[in-house]
Enzyme design. Structure first.
Site, short mmCIF file in Angstrom:
data_model
loop_
_atom_site.label_atom_id
_atom_site.label_comp_id
_atom_site.label_asym_id
_atom_site.label_seq_id
_atom_site.Cartn_x
_atom_site.Cartn_y
_atom_site.Cartn_z
N SER A 207 42.32 56.68 -25.11
CA SER A 207 41.78 56.57 -26.48
C SER A 207 40.37 57.14 -26.51
O SER A 207 40.00 57.93 -25.61
CB SER A 207 41.80 55.11 -26.93
OG SER A 207 41.52 55.03 -28.31
N ASN A 208 39.60 56.80 -27.51
CA ASN A 208 38.21 57.27 -27.63
C ASN A 208 37.41 56.20 -28.37
O ASN A 208 37.98 55.24 -28.90
CB ASN A 208 38.18 58.63 -28.36
CG ASN A 208 38.78 58.52 -29.74
OD1 ASN A 208 38.27 57.81 -30.59
ND2 ASN A 208 39.92 59.19 -29.95
N PRO A 209 36.08 56.34 -28.42
CA PRO A 209 35.27 55.23 -28.96
C PRO A 209 35.16 55.18 -30.49
O PRO A 209 34.31 54.46 -31.01
CB PRO A 209 33.87 55.48 -28.36
CG PRO A 209 33.93 56.77 -27.64
CD PRO A 209 35.23 57.42 -27.87
#
Ligand code: CTP
Length: 409
Positions: A207-209
């Site tokens: 995923s990513n932030p």
């Protein structure tokens, strides 16, 4: 009906103030957001706690109090307002407003608003008839403010004459007229927000932030302007805006299906989400043990939703993408504009600048359009960026309506 609209109530120190909570309740029943600002005198008539309770928001009384939400609170409130109502407008507030005096929270906010202002005078008949009051009311009308004629009848002093507080329904009708329909009324807007997750096993994912803040701000802004909004949200902690349909998704392909499903029939799609670009080629429905997996993880590319939208047979009239870049912001974003066949790309720097990027409440952005223009926005809140983006979208929709018009029409 007023969902997403913000009304500022400037509460002044007159005896009719005890009737104002009813007006606020009615506005809230219609789903408006209400923020109350009280003069010092007003707090002598009705407790701020009453207004806090009926409005559901903190009440503003002190210009120099520590900000509860925003840095320069009276300016931030002024920018958010769709309507400001001065009620009951005393002779004193009429005089201050007419001369531009700004010596407390209410009067400074009044000078800063650009939205319509409704003034509801209520006072003793002799004060109302005084030439100074008449002149001040005329001055306020000259500013473009709407001033409601007070009712005539028995006043608090026992005397009979003009100066009575009008009925709540009359004030409400004036509020509704001044708020008018938003510029996206009757339009369907789809906004995607947040990250997606590509599971490797039940406890691990790529995923990513992204927090979803930008997309949620866009959805709130579209609703504020009267659109029917569908928010397709990846996993985020945020509470969705009121009166917005929310579709929760986890993976990029779930987001694709939800966005493309909603896009047909939509007027605008804004891809503010940060979908994961890769998914593990192999995923497991049980937790993989540490010793089991080799160090190599094979990845496959996920669908590019924005590119698919741009080329879709039933492409929505306006398709907007974002570009999160660490380097060569404008050049990379311009390439995405063409490659994904979007109408606008909102480019923003991630990682390298303080105050901008994934989790920040603010961002710096450049709005790129197909005509080659690049509108550079200063560092601003994500709500303000959302507002600037929708200003551009509304222009594009208007231009398309002009193009589609027949010569007779
Ligand atoms: N986007 C999308 N589907 C993906 C990835 C991105 O629809 N699988 C959209 C984003 O929502 C955004 C735009 O494409 O509106 C650009 O996203 P960005 O992450 O900046 O770029 P990518 O297309 O992923 O390209 P790269 O990672 O190579 O910069």
């Amino acid at each position: 009906m007023l969902s997403g609209r913000t009304v500022l109530v400037g509460a002044c120190g007159g005896i009719a103030l005890y009737k104002v909570p009813l007006l606020i309740s009615r506005l809230r029943e219609l789903r408006a957001g209400v923020h109350v600002i009280m003069t010092e005198a007003a707090t002598r008539f009705v407790s701020p706690l009453t207004f806090q309770t009926v409005s559901g928001n903190a009440v503003h009384t002190d210009l120099f109090a520590r900000p509860q939400l925003w840095n320069v609170e009276h300016i931030a409130l002024a920018e958010r307002a769709d309507l400001m109502v001065l009620v009951p407008a005393t002779a004193n507030i009429l005089a201050k407003a007419a001369t531009g005096i700004a010596d407390d929270f209410l009067t400074t906010t009044l000078l800063a608003v650009t939205c319509p202002v409704l003034v509801v005078p209520a006072m003793n008949a002799a004060m109302y008839r005084h030439p100074a009051t008449s002149r001040n009311i005329e001055t306020l009308r000259g500013f473009g403010h709407e001033v409601l004629e007070p009712d005539t009848g028995r006043l608090a002093s026992g005397a009979v004459g003009p100066g009575r507080y009008p009925s709540t329904e009359r004030i409400l009708a004036a509020c509704l007229r001044l708020l008018g329909p938003g510029d996206l009324c009757g339009r369907k807007v789809v906004v995607s927000a947040g990250p997606t997750r590509e599971p490797f096993d039940p406890v691990r994912f790529i995923s990513n932030p992204s927090t979803g803040r930008m997309g949620f701000a866009l959805a709130a802004e579209a609703r504020r302007r009267g659109a029917d909004v569908v928010l397709v949200a990846g996993p985020t902690e945020l509470d969705p805006p009121d009166d917005v349909a929310v579709k929760r998704v986890v993976t990029t392909s779930e987001m694709r299906d939800a966005v493309l499903g909603e896009a047909s029939g939509a007027d605008v799609v804004v891809m503010a989400a940060a979908p994961a670009d890769w998914a593990p080629a192999d995923s497991f429905d049980r937790k993989v043990k540490k010793g089991e997996a080799g160090l190599g993880l094979r990845l496959v590319v996920t669908p590019d939703i924005l590119a698919e939208l741009g080329r879709a047979e039933r492409r929505p009239p306006v398709v907007v993408g974002f570009a999160a870049e660490t380097d060569d912001l404008v050049a990379n974003a311009r390439e995405k504009l063409g490659a994904k066949d979007a109408d606008l790309i909102v480019a923003n720097p991630v990682c390298r600048e303080p105050g901008s990027g994934f989790a920040a409440p603010t961002n710096r952005a450049v709005i790129l359009a197909r005509d080659g223009s690049a509108e550079e926005l200063p560092l601003m809140s994500k709500s303000d960026i959302a507002s600037a983006v929708f200003d551009r979208i509304v222009l594009l929709l208007g231009r398309q309506a002009g193009l589609n018009r027949t010569p007779e029409g």
